[in-house]
Design a protein around this motif. Structure first.
Motif, PDB file in Angstrom:
ATOM      1  N   ARG A 153       0.855  -1.186   0.000  1.00 24.72           N
ATOM      2  CA  ARG A 153       0.000   0.000   0.000  1.00 24.72           C
ATOM      3  C   ARG A 153       0.895   1.241   0.000  1.00 24.72           C
ATOM      4  O   ARG A 153       1.843   1.320   0.764  1.00 24.72           O
ATOM      5  N   LEU A 154       0.596   2.157  -0.867  1.00 19.86           N
ATOM      6  CA  LEU A 154       1.348   3.407  -0.916  1.00 19.86           C
ATOM      7  C   LEU A 154       0.376   4.523  -0.561  1.00 19.86           C
ATOM      8  O   LEU A 154      -0.790   4.266  -0.318  1.00 19.86           O
ATOM      9  N   TYR A 155       0.881   5.761  -0.551  1.00 21.40           N
ATOM     10  CA  TYR A 155       0.018   6.861  -0.147  1.00 21.40           C
ATOM     11  C   TYR A 155      -1.189   6.963  -1.071  1.00 21.40           C
ATOM     12  O   TYR A 155      -1.081   7.422  -2.205  1.00 21.40           O
ATOM     13  N   GLY A 156      -2.347   6.543  -0.552  1.00 17.93           N
ATOM     14  CA  GLY A 156      -3.550   6.482  -1.374  1.00 17.93           C
ATOM     15  C   GLY A 156      -4.003   7.827  -1.900  1.00 17.93           C
ATOM     16  O   GLY A 156      -4.672   7.910  -2.918  1.00 17.93           O
ATOM     17  N   TYR A 157      -3.600   8.897  -1.202  1.00 22.85           N
ATOM     18  CA  TYR A 157      -4.081  10.228  -1.582  1.00 22.85           C
ATOM     19  C   TYR A 157      -3.230  10.859  -2.680  1.00 22.85           C
ATOM     20  O   TYR A 157      -3.528  11.948  -3.151  1.00 22.85           O
ATOM     21  N   MET A 158      -2.122  10.192  -3.051  1.00 26.67           N
ATOM     22  CA  MET A 158      -1.312  10.739  -4.128  1.00 26.67           C
ATOM     23  C   MET A 158      -1.673  10.053  -5.444  1.00 26.67           C
ATOM     24  O   MET A 158      -2.145   8.925  -5.453  1.00 26.67           O
ATOM     25  N   THR A 159      -1.408  10.741  -6.532  1.00 24.93           N
ATOM     26  CA  THR A 159      -1.547  10.093  -7.827  1.00 24.93           C
ATOM     27  C   THR A 159      -0.224   9.399  -8.142  1.00 24.93           C
ATOM     28  O   THR A 159       0.782   9.617  -7.458  1.00 24.93           O
TER      29      THR A 159
ATOM     30  N   SER B  92      -7.098   4.092  -5.969  1.00 22.13           N
ATOM     31  CA  SER B  92      -7.980   3.358  -6.874  1.00 22.13           C
ATOM     32  C   SER B  92      -7.230   2.343  -7.738  1.00 22.13           C
ATOM     33  O   SER B  92      -7.809   1.796  -8.663  1.00 22.13           O
ATOM     34  N   LEU B  93      -5.965   2.097  -7.431  1.00 23.71           N
ATOM     35  CA  LEU B  93      -5.226   1.093  -8.205  1.00 23.71           C
ATOM     36  C   LEU B  93      -5.474  -0.303  -7.630  1.00 23.71           C
ATOM     37  O   LEU B  93      -5.698  -0.452  -6.429  1.00 23.71           O
ATOM     38  N   SER B  94      -5.381  -1.305  -8.492  1.00 25.82           N
ATOM     39  CA  SER B  94      -5.501  -2.680  -8.010  1.00 25.82           C
ATOM     40  C   SER B  94      -4.214  -3.058  -7.296  1.00 25.82           C
ATOM     41  O   SER B  94      -3.198  -2.385  -7.405  1.00 25.82           O
ATOM     42  N   LYS B  95      -4.260  -4.179  -6.565  1.00 22.28           N
ATOM     43  CA  LYS B  95      -3.084  -4.588  -5.813  1.00 22.28           C
ATOM     44  C   LYS B  95      -1.894  -4.871  -6.735  1.00 22.28           C
ATOM     45  O   LYS B  95      -0.763  -4.493  -6.451  1.00 22.28           O
ATOM     46  N   GLY B  96      -2.196  -5.501  -7.855  1.00 26.34           N
ATOM     47  CA  GLY B  96      -1.129  -5.802  -8.811  1.00 26.34           C
ATOM     48  C   GLY B  96      -0.479  -4.525  -9.330  1.00 26.34           C
ATOM     49  O   GLY B  96       0.741  -4.433  -9.430  1.00 26.34           O
ATOM     50  N   MET B  97      -1.293  -3.526  -9.608  1.00 25.59           N
ATOM     51  CA  MET B  97      -0.760  -2.261 -10.106  1.00 25.59           C
ATOM     52  C   MET B  97       0.066  -1.552  -9.038  1.00 25.59           C
ATOM     53  O   MET B  97       1.099  -0.954  -9.336  1.00 25.59           O
ATOM     54  N   ARG B  98      -0.402  -1.636  -7.796  1.00 29.32           N
ATOM     55  CA  ARG B  98       0.363  -0.991  -6.715  1.00 29.32           C
ATOM     56  C   ARG B  98       1.714  -1.668  -6.547  1.00 29.32           C
ATOM     57  O   ARG B  98       2.722  -1.014  -6.298  1.00 29.32           O
TER      58      ARG B  98
ATOM     59  N   GLN C 174       5.793  -0.157 -19.723  1.00 27.34           N
ATOM     60  CA  GLN C 174       5.825  -1.623 -19.638  1.00 27.34           C
ATOM     61  C   GLN C 174       4.767  -2.147 -18.652  1.00 27.34           C
ATOM     62  O   GLN C 174       4.113  -3.148 -18.897  1.00 27.34           O
ATOM     63  N   TYR C 175       4.619  -1.449 -17.527  1.00 27.13           N
ATOM     64  CA  TYR C 175       3.677  -1.907 -16.502  1.00 27.13           C
ATOM     65  C   TYR C 175       2.268  -1.376 -16.737  1.00 27.13           C
ATOM     66  O   TYR C 175       1.350  -1.703 -16.002  1.00 27.13           O
ATOM     67  N   ASP C 176       2.143  -0.480 -17.733  1.00 29.21           N
ATOM     68  CA  ASP C 176       0.819   0.027 -18.066  1.00 29.21           C
ATOM     69  C   ASP C 176       0.178   0.772 -16.888  1.00 29.21           C
ATOM     70  O   ASP C 176      -0.963   0.522 -16.516  1.00 29.21           O
ATOM     71  N   LEU C 177       0.937   1.698 -16.291  1.00 34.93           N
ATOM     72  CA  LEU C 177       0.433   2.427 -15.128  1.00 34.93           C
ATOM     73  C   LEU C 177      -0.099   3.801 -15.555  1.00 34.93           C
ATOM     74  O   LEU C 177       0.569   4.524 -16.272  1.00 34.93           O
ATOM     75  N   PRO C 178      -1.290   4.150 -15.121  1.00 35.44           N
ATOM     76  CA  PRO C 178      -1.869   5.449 -15.479  1.00 35.44           C
ATOM     77  C   PRO C 178      -1.342   6.562 -14.560  1.00 35.44           C
ATOM     78  O   PRO C 178      -1.622   6.551 -13.364  1.00 35.44           O
ATOM     79  N   PRO C 179      -0.601   7.539 -15.081  1.00 40.92           N
ATOM     80  CA  PRO C 179       0.039   8.557 -14.236  1.00 40.92           C
ATOM     81  C   PRO C 179      -0.939   9.406 -13.431  1.00 40.92           C
ATOM     82  O   PRO C 179      -0.610   9.858 -12.344  1.00 40.92           O
ATOM     83  N   ASP C 180      -2.146   9.627 -13.966  1.00 46.17           N
ATOM     84  CA  ASP C 180      -3.060  10.555 -13.296  1.00 46.17           C
ATOM     85  C   ASP C 180      -3.959   9.898 -12.261  1.00 46.17           C
ATOM     86  O   ASP C 180      -4.694  10.581 -11.554  1.00 46.17           O
TER      87      ASP C 180
END
Lengths: 238, 299, 131
Positions: free
Chosen positions: B91-97, B134-140, B123-129
């Motif tokens: 888990r990272l800072y949820g309030y940051m983008t 709201s990211l899934s665990k895999g994305m986090r 490569q990881y397909d991460l949305p910067p904004d």
């Protein structure tokens, strides 16, 4: 960038608190006077101001408690502590930045609502005195430090996402109840920041010189609480 | 590159009251290698890693990371600049983008590589904004990995990095680890996914109930561990003791069959079996999974 | 080139890789002057530690089969000796094939033949011919 982090963390809490405080205080000053019986304009206006101040005091204590909610123990509960602690930053610095940000916000919560009350008072042509405003602000900002220290200490001792503010509210309530008895009420920080002791009942003015000594004692006590908090966080395993 | 270990502990331990989470740990992580840290849940892997990073104070022993003592706050601060860590709890800072946390993290590392960020974002397909909340665990997990890799660390520590990743994500992760190692970074990762460890690691350490029960290179394990199955015309009681040679970890019997699990010395054991008139002797290599189970059950 | 490494085989991965490269040289899949992928590329492709690839490459260089040119990659260099060896291996392969045929005719199943070979070979520690 730690400042940025602390600001992002407290931003919404702070802005909502500020908005509510300014709105309520302004409302009190603007409307309270309408229904006044104008025999002693001066006294009555200050009565209104005093009412605004007491309201502000309660909101301030609540807001600061909520703003102080945070730090490593809360991060542990929400799962971000490992990330924060792995940054090349000492725990002391993490804490110092957070304290500074919250203190800055706490000061803004004293100054901005009072400025609003003062402004509305002068715009609507009411008598006002900068000296009185300054007296009130000194009491709140100085005496309020004890509440800030208490909130910081609980946030450094108890874990959980929302545990710290709940414990702090309990502690503040407990202190207020214990110190409300007639013999002890001079020591009550709540009564001190509300200015009960210095209030002239007839004029509704704060009288006498600003009690710098007691303000200093309050700041010293809070400094002690901050030091204990820092030690507690230093010694903790995460 | 020096051959000095990047992590070294000496009798390191942590106990909570009477319960000890980690005991007498002597761990060495070599530079430029991929070292896997295996163990069951609750074996003490995370506690060890957090002790290395100064999050938990050891109750006994000492340790160094990149040559600096882990219990010295100034030293810890110094090596944390050159170490990247992906915690078990991603888990990272949820309030940051995504973009905000990248900017935030980059400010702490002078060697920050914007090119790595750009490549991995793609490569990881991460949305910067997007807000991290709201990211899934895999994305986090991938974001945490990106933040770790972009700082050009000398040592990369990952606690259960593959948890919560799908097979493609695991593939991406292992590829990133390999690429990072190829740039000279020492990689130390804990896992209980044996298959991925067996493939990618140079060295494996097994922690069980707070103790280190194995520390060996996978090359050595592959060469020396054997399961030797033999058939004897008869199985007298003393046969087992006669086969108790060096390197024999366990012996099981069933009917006329005997199965010896050996950590080394397989040749001598087979020689002895021949002397004892075994009818058939077959030695088979042992996978890391069997070795792990054996170590965990035995202790 | 395609390589297939078996992590749970009783042989270090770098040895497996070496043998497969040598085998490819012997059967002509890799020829003198052919370029192998860089260490990092091959490691990422096979998902093995770069040290595994590096060790295989450097052992092959020692064996005189590979020419590691700094910065430009790894090139197969098949010496006369290696070519002789390749011939020997081809001849041996022939003999093994014949032997297996013989055993099959004698009524043994492939599995049994394999076990016989393996039991024979497992006794010896694995060796890799380096020259």
């Amino acid at each position: 960038m730690l400042w940025y982090k602390s600001w992002l963390e407290t931003r919404s809490r702070f802005l909502i608190s500020l908005l509510v405080a300014v709105a309520l205080c302004s409302l009190v000053v603007y409307h309270g006077d309408q229904d006044a019986i104008p025999n002693t304009t001066l006294a009555y206006y200050y009565n209104v101001l005093q009412g605004g101040h007491v309201l502000l005091c309660m909101m301030w204590v609540m807001s600061v408690t909520l703003l102080t909610m945070g730090g490593l123990l809360r991060e542990k509960a929400v799962g971000t502590a490992p990330f924060t602690l792995a940054l090349p930053v000492s725990r002391t610095r993490l804490m110092a930045v957070r304290i500074s940000v919250v203190l800055g916000e706490a000061m803004a919560l004293v100054i901005v609502p009072w400025a609003a009350m003062f402004l509305i008072g002068s715009l609507t042509g009411k008598t006002h005195s900068i000296q009185q405003a300054f007296f009130h602000m000194a009491l709140l900002a100085g005496g309020g430090m004890v509440f800030f220290g208490t909130a910081l200490l609980t946030s450094s001792l108890v874990e959980g996402e929302y545990t710290a503010p709940v414990v702090t509210f309990g502690a503040v309530l407990g202190i207020s109840v214990v110190l409300s008895s007639s013999s002890l009420h001079v020591y009550s920080p709540m009564e001190f920041i509300a200015g009960a002791e210095y209030l002239d009942r007839h004029t509704r003015l704060l009288t006498g010189p600003i009690p710098w000594m007691r303000v200093a004692v309050s700041i010293l006590i809070s400094a002690l609480l901050v030091a204990i908090s820092a030690k507690a966080v230093q010694a903790r395993d995460f | 590159m020096t051959s000095e270990p990047v992590v070294e502990t000496n009798g390191l331990g942590k106990s909570y009251g009477r319960i000890s989470a980690v005991r007498d740990l002597n761990l060495t992580v070599g530079p430029g290698r991929i070292t896997a840290f295996l163990g069951l849940n609750g074996a003490g892997k995370s506690t060890t890693i957090r002790m290395l990073l100064g999050m938990i104070r050891p109750t006994e022993g000492s340790g160094t990371v990149l040559g600096r003592r882990i219990d010295d706050p100034a030293g810890s601060l110094e090596f944390r600049r050159r170490v990247a860590y992906v915690s078990e709890d991603k888990r990272l800072y949820g309030y940051m983008t995504v973009e905000q946390i990248i900017r935030f993290t980059s400010s702490f590392y002078p060697d920050w590589r914007a090119d790595v960020v750009r490549t991995l974002l793609k490569q990881y397909d991460l949305p910067p904004d997007r807000k991290i909340r709201s990211l899934s665990k895999g994305m986090r997990t991938k974001l945490a990995l990106l933040l770790a890799l972009a700082r050009r660390p000398q040592l990369l520590i990952l606690d259960e990095p593959s948890e919560g990743l799908d097979p493609v994500g695991i593939e991406d992760l292992l590829q990133s680890l390999v690429a990072q190692c190829a740039e000279g970074t020492a990689v130390f990762f804990s896992s209980h996914q044996i298959a991925e460890v067996e493939r990618v690691a140079d060295q494996v350490c097994i922690l069980h109930q707070g103790r280190l029960v194995l520390d060996a290179s996978l090359d050595d394990l592959r060469l020396s561990y054997r399961q030797i199955d033999m058939v004897f015309p008869s199985l007298p009681a003393e046969l087992q003791s006669q086969l108790q040679l060096e390197g024999v970890e366990s012996i099981r019997t069933s009917g006329h069959q005997m199965s010896v699990f050996a950590s080394r010395n397989a040749d001598a054991i087979m020689e002895r079996a021949r002397d004892l008139h075994a009818g058939s002797i077959e030695a088979a290599p042992v996978g890391l999974r069997e070795i792990f189970l054996q170590k965990v059950k035995e202790n | 080139m395609f390589f297939k490494l078996k992590p749970s085989a009783g042989q270090p991965l770098y040895l497996q890789l070496m043998q497969q490269i040598q085998h490819a040289i012997e059967n002509g899949a890799l020829q003198d002057g052919d370029q192998l992928p860089g260490i990092r590329t091959l490691a990422e492709e096979l998902l093995v530690s770069p040290n595994t690839v590096a060790k295989a490459y450097s052992e092959l260089e020692h064996a005189g089969v590979l020419d590691l040119r700094h910065g430009s990659g790894a090139f197969i260099s098949v010496s006369r000796r290696a070519r002789l060896l390749a011939d020997r291996v081809r001849a041996a392969e022939m003999r093994v094939r014949n032997l297996i045929e013989e055993l099959r005719e004698a009524g043994l199943l492939d599995d049994e033949i394999r076990r016989l070979f393996e039991a024979r070979l497992a006794g010896q520690s694995e060796t890799v011919r380096i020259s």
